[in-house]
Write an enzyme that holds these catalytic residues in place. Structure first.
Site, short mmCIF file in Angstrom:
data_model
loop_
_atom_site.label_atom_id
_atom_site.label_comp_id
_atom_site.label_asym_id
_atom_site.label_seq_id
_atom_site.Cartn_x
_atom_site.Cartn_y
_atom_site.Cartn_z
N PRO A 1 0.65 3.94 5.05
CA PRO A 1 1.07 4.76 3.91
C PRO A 1 1.79 3.92 2.86
O PRO A 1 2.73 3.20 3.17
CB PRO A 1 2.00 5.80 4.54
CG PRO A 1 1.60 5.85 5.98
CD PRO A 1 1.18 4.46 6.32
N GLU A 2 1.31 3.99 1.62
CA GLU A 2 1.91 3.24 0.53
C GLU A 2 2.57 4.22 -0.44
O GLU A 2 2.73 5.40 -0.13
CB GLU A 2 0.83 2.40 -0.17
CG GLU A 2 0.16 1.38 0.74
CD GLU A 2 1.06 0.21 1.13
OE1 GLU A 2 2.17 0.10 0.56
OE2 GLU A 2 0.67 -0.59 1.99
#
Length: 270
Positions: free
Chosen positions: A2-3
């Site tokens: 997850p960014e």
């Protein structure tokens, strides 16, 4: 992993249901995350009301007034609302139970995430040295150009450095460089001020589009309501090795930089 767009999508999904709610208790099933969940987490937070939920880079900051809870989703983590009475699964490590019956649940199969607390966000070692947020005026052509002038590394590595700018993960770095017309292997110090202006604008454009699409769901990531992100369906070069460029039809190439795959068009990215 997850960014920024995935973390921001998570924040936007959690905030309306949790803001103003009092935390009743915390259930920690497995404290062995990237850093151990503090033994006193519940003692510090239980009974406090959530004032706001912010994001710094890829960290979620739950503002409980005197104490801020820091949550990082690691490589495989997600925060979801559990249905009433829903049993915890194997990788559901932490639950937050609020006064209206809402249960927030952390699922993290690889256990590279983190659940911590601090009473001084600005000085916390995970946050103190982070670079500017890419979607704010603090990140612009002048800022990026000044950082690039001091670095001989490839530009893709530079824009993925959280001390330069936060939240530009692998997918979004490849896409931003495509939109700016820059090859990922170009030495950062070779970029002119106008080129940095194009790149800064491209980063803002790509991240904004990714947030609107709910992020990218490639493996474990889902939003707080269980929905998938679909930005990966819009990519121009990422994960399209051998396929024709959507702009010029030249086959997209794949290389490895810093143990991460990079994708680019040899015609559009000179």
């Amino acid at each position: 992993m997850p960014e920024l767009p995935e973390v921001e999508t998570t924040r936007l999904g959690l905030l309306p249901r949790l803001q103003g709610r009092a935390l009743r208790r915390i259930v920690v099933r497995n404290p062995r995350l990237r850093w151990p969940v503090p033994d006193d987490l519940e003692a510090r937070l239980a009974g406090l009301t959530l004032n706001s939920l912010a994001r710094r880079g890829k960290y979620l900051l739950f503002d409980f007034g005197p104490v801020t809870q820091i949550v990082h989703l690691g490589m495989s983590g997600s925060l979801r609302f559990a249905a009433p009475g829903e049993p915890a699964a194997l990788h559901d490590h932490v639950d937050w139970l609020f006064d209206d019956g809402t249960t927030l649940r952390l699922r993290d199969p690889r256990r590279f995430g983190a659940v911590l607390w601090t009473d001084d966000v600005a000085r916390h070692p995970l946050l103190a040295h982070l670079g500017p947020e890419p979607l704010t005026p603090a990140f612009d052509a002048a800022t990026l150009h000044a950082q690039c002038q001091r670095r001989s590394a490839a530009i893709k590595q530079v824009i993925m450095d959280a001390q330069v700018v936060v939240g530009v993960g692998n997918i979004y770095a490849s896409e931003s460089l495509f939109h700016a017309g820059i090859r990922p292997t170009t030495a950062a110090r070779r970029l002119s001020r106008p080129t940095c202006a194009r790149l800064a604008a491209a980063i803002k454009q790509v991240l904004t589009a990714a947030i609107a699409a709910g992020g990218s769901s490639l493996r474990d990531y889902v939003a707080s309501d269980g929905e998938l992100g679909y930005f990966q369906l819009q990519t121009r070069v990422y994960d399209r090795a051998g396929l024709p460029c959507k702009t010029c039809a030249t086959p997209v190439r794949r290389i490895v930089q810093g143990q991460r795959a990079s994708f680019y068009c040899p015609t559009c990215q000179r």
